[in-house]
Design an enzyme around this catalytic site. Structure first.
Site, PDB file in Angstrom:
ATOM      1  N   GLU A 261      -7.719  -4.110 -20.152  1.00  0.00           N
ATOM      2  CA  GLU A 261      -9.024  -4.787 -20.206  1.00  0.00           C
ATOM      3  C   GLU A 261      -9.657  -4.893 -21.603  1.00  0.00           C
ATOM      4  OE1 GLU A 261     -11.462  -3.100 -17.053  1.00  0.00           O
ATOM      5  OE2 GLU A 261     -10.111  -3.880 -15.519  1.00  0.00           O
ATOM      6  N   GLU A 364      -4.221  -4.305 -11.307  1.00  0.00           N
ATOM      7  CA  GLU A 364      -5.234  -3.297 -10.943  1.00  0.00           C
ATOM      8  C   GLU A 364      -6.232  -3.845  -9.945  1.00  0.00           C
ATOM      9  OE1 GLU A 364      -7.066  -0.865 -14.187  1.00  0.00           O
ATOM     10  OE2 GLU A 364      -8.836  -0.951 -12.895  1.00  0.00           O
TER      11      GLU A 364
END
Ligand code: NAG
Ligand code: NAG
Ligand code: NAG
Ligand code: NAG
Ligand code: NAG
Ligand code: NAG
Length: 522
Positions: A261, A364
């Site tokens: 991220e 995820e």
């Protein structure tokens, strides 16, 4: 909460199924039923402990006339097996689906979860036997047969404290680089046990959350900060050192991402381990450092770009791929689920269309993450199971090749997490009771992972009238057709499936996940 009558029912089911195996047929073999516990409003979990855990064996149809359906419902069925025979005609009412094995789409890589520090701490908080049941539930042939493990490189928010593998300021030679107790106690041994239990080829995927603070512009583990350009090479060496240390422990990585991220380091809404990148800084880093270093270390290892939210597609990837050399280093694209309900799945299709030879992998997902999610862990929530079911269906119907869950197991609070960023998990461990709970999310995942080994190919499943049933179809490498049907309605549905001259007429219960399997005509 756990009624005695439930226990009786389980005992009854076990004894009746033991009797019936000899008479009523093959399809009841060996499965231990779910030991249900209802937390109210049909919020049901399967309870496992050191002596008991439900199992699921995949049985194949005996003939080309036969099919098997595995059903899980809000009302409490979990992988309930029924078998049936094909009909000569399709029924005229209800939903009608058509299978076309000649129209094929993406090939499946697989399904899995993450070996975070938190997962390891929770799993190790169980007794040896209970821990074995947990790992079997995920990885063995009696479980949902995950074949992917995502491994954070050093700490993330699901750790008890902030750390990296080299927190000695200015250690540019990485003299003090070392794995930590977390690797030796909570990651490496569990990964090894999982791999031993798995009968499938097991893939490990690595991702770093942040570089050591001293390599970064903000000298911190989290917040608004980037890797200093003077450390692009050192950071690359750090990642290679990690892969090398794990190889010395006997664990070889299938893939590594460019970093978890990157957007969190630019827009730091949450304060947890992160490092910002832009497509432009990543282009320089991948081209001049990471790409060549990985190729030198292991030409087979897959490099996965993005490892972040769907809304960053396709622009982030377009930008990276616009450099031919960078494009040559990238094998796939990792996407996270967190804002999927706000951004359409066509972003995936668009990305696939631009770069058809790069796989897209969901890397995820977890629920309970939003600030407005008052209950981080909601034990037994069927609705959360449905969110998983809907997202996996949507992703796989839009070129995604697999789906990796976040923490394999969390505690009753949804942690531990040093940043108090608690979330829910498919498996919740209650350490004080030495038991764990397999939530509806676990079964939602299992309806895919159990039946879709790596190499399965998505095939066309069209509907004349879908009756509100969401669907997807696959052909596995052993020529089994797998169809997943999801009924989100509060009413039972009748469904017909036609595969050339064979027709299946089945009843799909309200609020249910269903996996139908049968032999392909050859
Ligand atoms: C484990 O679970 C089984 C099935 O629910 C139950 O019969 C047994 O009493 C449990 N054992 C312990 C130690 O809680
Ligand atoms: C569950 O399985 C049993 C045994 O095959 C079958 O009789 C029953 O109809 C199934 N229930 C549902 C709702 O599919
Ligand atoms: C099945 O797919 C093939 C390949 O795309 C196509 O040529 C054929 O027309 C399809 N069959 C039906 C019945 O739609
Ligand atoms: C790194 O190693 C080089 C060569 O051995 C040495 O000259 C340098 O002082 C070292 N730097 C640090 C920060 O230890
Ligand atoms: C790295 O950690 C291992 C295990 O804790 C320890 O045996 C070793 O001495 C450490 N190495 C360094 C260079 O600190
Ligand atoms: C966890 O176990 C304890 C017993 O040790 C029990 O009191 C508690 O209700 C359990 N929690 C849940 C959510 O079942």
């Amino acid at each position: 909460m756990f009624k005695r009558s439930t226990l009786c029912l389980i005992a009854c089911l076990i004894s009746s199924h033991q009797q019936s195996t000899s008479t009523a047929g093959f399809f009841l073999i060996d499965d231990k039923p779910c030991a249900k516990r209802n937390y109210g409003s049909e919020n049901i979990v399967c309870v496992c402990n050191m002596t008991y855990c439900d199992t699921i064996n995949r049985v194949l149809p005996l003939s080309s006339r036969e099919y098997i359906i595995y059903t899980s419902t809000k009302a409490g069925l979990r992988f309930n097996k029924t078998k049936g025979m094909f009909d000569d005609e399709a029924q005229t009412d209800g939903a009608h689906f058509f299978v076309n094995l000649s129209t094929t789409y993406q090939t499946i890589l697989g399904f899995g979860g993450a070996f975070t520090d938190a997962a390891g701490i929770n799993i190790e908080s169980l007794s040896m036997k209970a821990k074995e049941n947990l790992l079997q539930s995920y990885f063995s042939k009696e479980g949902i047969e995950f074949n992917f493990g995502r491994v954070p490189i050093a700490g993330c928010d699901f750790s008890t404290h902030e750390y990296t593998y080299d927190d000695a300021p200015g250690d540019t030679n990485l003299t003090y680089f070392n794995l930590t107790v977390e690797d030796f106690f909570y990651k490496i041994p569990l990964i090894k046990e999982a791999m031993k239990l798995s009968k499938r080829e097991f893939h490990l995927l690595a991702a770093a959350w942040t570089a050591p603070p001293w390599m970064k512009t903000n000298d911190d583990y989290s917040g608004f900060g980037f890797l200093k350009e003077e450390y692009y090479e050192v950071w690359t060496e750090y990642l290679i050192k990690f892969l090398d240390k794990y190889e010395k422990e006997g664990l070889y990585f299938w893939g590594i991402s460019t970093g978890n991220e990157p957007i969190n380091g630019i827009i730091p809404v949450n304060r947890f381990n992160s490092m910002g990148w832009t497509p432009s800084t990543q282009t320089t880093w991948i081209k001049e450092h990471l790409g060549p270093a990985l190729k030198k270390f292991d030409p087979e290892i897959k490099l996965i770009a993005l490892d972040d939210q769907r809304f960053m597609l396709p622009w982030w990837i377009n930008k990276l791929m616009s450099d031919e050399e960078v494009a040559s280093y990238i094998d796939g694209i990792g996407v996270h689920w967190y804002w999927d309900s706000w951004f359409p799945a066509c972003l995936l299709g668009w990305t696939h269309q631009n770069f058809p030879d790069k796989f897209i992998l969901a890397t995820e997902a977890s629920v309970g993450d939003k600030p407005w999610d008052f209950e981080k862990v909601k034990i037994g929530s069927w609705t959360r199971g449905e969110w998983y079911m809907e997202d996996i269906l949507e992703d796989l119907n839009n070129w995604v090749t697999g789906w990796i869950d976040w923490n394999l197991a969390l505690d009753l609070k949804g942690g531990p997490n040093w940043a108090n960023n608690f979330v829910d998990s498919a498996v919740i461990v209650n350490a004080s009771a030495n038991e764990f709970y397999k939530q509806p999310m676990f079964y939602a995942l299992g309806h895919f992972s159990k039946f879709l080994p790596e190499g399965s190919v998505r095939v066309e499943l069209s509907a004349e009238h879908n009756g509100g049933i969401q669907s997807i179809g696959f052909l596995t490498p052993d020529d089994t057709v797998v169809i997943i049907l999801y009924n989100k309605l509060n009413s039972d549905s009748s469904v017909s499936i036609t595969d050339s001259t064979r027709h299946m007429n089945i009843a799909i219960p309200k609020r249910s996940f269903n996996t139908v399997i049968y032999k392909a005509m050859t």
